[in-house]
Design an enzyme around this catalytic site. Structure first.
Site, PDB file in Angstrom:
ATOM      1  N   CYS A 160       0.944  -1.297  -0.330  1.00 24.74           N
ATOM      2  CA  CYS A 160       0.340  -0.089   0.029  1.00 24.74           C
ATOM      3  C   CYS A 160       0.765   1.157   0.005  1.00 24.74           C
ATOM      4  CB  CYS A 160      -0.981  -0.176   1.161  1.00 24.74           C
ATOM      5  SG  CYS A 160       0.053   0.206   2.835  1.00 24.74           S
TER       6      CYS A 160
ATOM      7  N   CYS B 272      -1.977  -3.322   8.191  1.00 25.50           N
ATOM      8  CA  CYS B 272      -1.298  -2.006   8.634  1.00 25.50           C
ATOM      9  C   CYS B 272      -0.952  -2.486  10.273  1.00 25.50           C
ATOM     10  CB  CYS B 272      -2.298  -1.091   9.044  1.00 25.50           C
ATOM     11  SG  CYS B 272      -2.994  -0.302   7.599  1.00 25.50           S
TER      12      CYS B 272
END
Length: 326
Positions: free
Chosen positions: A54, A131
């Site tokens: 990402c 994340c």
């Protein structure tokens, strides 16, 4: 900001209030200077890690006390989305007052669970689970920098699902022990594949060397080979299971015995055979075979060779087996 307060029923409902609050009001964002670390009788460690999937990145600052190796200062800077900020903030907090050896044992699951409002409800949508993985990885990077080793030295097994930190060995063991047959069952038992889903099969947001679908297929095939081998070596009492098998299972069981005991004998003389069908005839199991190679023209195909094949199958599978050449 409360969970779901922006748009009712929107994507925000998939984020915990802890995550939303830490997105907007991180408690540990900042940096530590050399002077600040020295004032704490500590060494300053700075580690960077980025997520290729990402483009997010995080920088972790540790002040590690010289005498105890305890992390007495912990700050971060995040270059990414709100979820990356929230998970980095929680990760930084979890490191505080732990030794470096204790901190490196913190997993991404620990980070994600610390962001939950309630124990059984995930803190973030599945696609954002990576994340917390990034937060976990920067801990390893900081520990490796402090110890002067490669961060990969902290991984002793091949991780298949980065989100749930599930190894290949664990997956194989769980599939075998619990006789799992689907990806959904694997997710229920291990959480592998339950988050971003990139590890399930090709086509996700992050490419893998091996996927859950591959491991499930290979492990199920291995289990079948082990079952057939065990069946071929079974005692008379254990062989009673042949009668309860379905047609496909019976054919596989016969093939396993032929492969181990019969085919090597036939190949030595330039021949071979294949199983065509199995039909139940009252109490008998009539196994129809086709001779190949030299066996197709050998006169013993209806006498000595046939007797040897039939005796071997009876001995290893069921006394009511009859072999019928076609």
């Amino acid at each position: 900001m409360a969970k779901g307060s922006l748009v009712s029923g929107s994507i925000w409902d998939e984020y915990s209030s802890v995550v939303v609050n830490r997105m907007n009001n991180p408690q540990h964002q900042g940096h530590i200077t050399e002077e600040e670390a020295e004032a704490m009788n500590a060494s300053l460690i700075v580690a960077d890690f980025g997520a290729e999937s990402c483009g997010d990145a995080v920088r972790l600052y540790w002040a590690v006390e010289n005498d105890s190796e305890k992390i007495v200062g912990s700050k971060f800077k995040s270059f990414g989305c709100g979820t990356a900020i929230a998970s980095s903030d929680i990760m930084t907090e979890l490191c505080m007052n732990k030794t470096v050896d204790e901190a490196v044992k913190i997993t991404n699951i620990d980070v994600e669970k610390a962001m939950r409002d309630t124990p059984d409800v995930p803190a973030v949508p599945p696609q954002k689970m990576h994340c917390s993985v990034m937060a976990y990885d920067v801990i390893k990077k900081a520990a490796a920098t402090y110890k002067g080793v490669d961060m990969n030295s902290f991984e002793t097994e091949h991780i298949i699902c980065e989100c749930a930190r599930v190894t290949q060995d664990t997956l194989v063991d769980v599939i075998k022990i619990n006789d799992l047959k689907t990806i959904e069952e694997i997710a229920d038992f291990t959480k592998a594949g339950a988050f971003c889903k990139s590890c399930i099969k090709p086509g996700g947001h992050e490419a893998k060397d091996i996927y859950l679908s591959d491991i499930l297929k290979d492990t199920r095939e291995e289990m079948e080979r082990e079952r057939l081998t065990a069946l071929a070596n079974a005692t008379p009492d254990e062989k009673a299971d042949f009668a309860s098998m379905g047609l496909v299972q019976k054919i596989r069981a016969v093939d396993a015995v032929v492969e181990e005991y019969v085919r090597p004998m036939l190949i030595m003389d330039g021949g071979d055979m294949e199983v065509i069908d199995i039909k139940e005839n009252e109490e008998f199991y009539d196994i129809h075979i086709k001779y190949l190679g030299a066996c197709s023209t050998c006169s013993t195909g209806s006498t000595g060779t046939l007797f040897a094949i039939e005796s071997t199958l009876k001995q290893n599978l069921d006394d009511n087996i009859r072999v019928m050449p076609i």
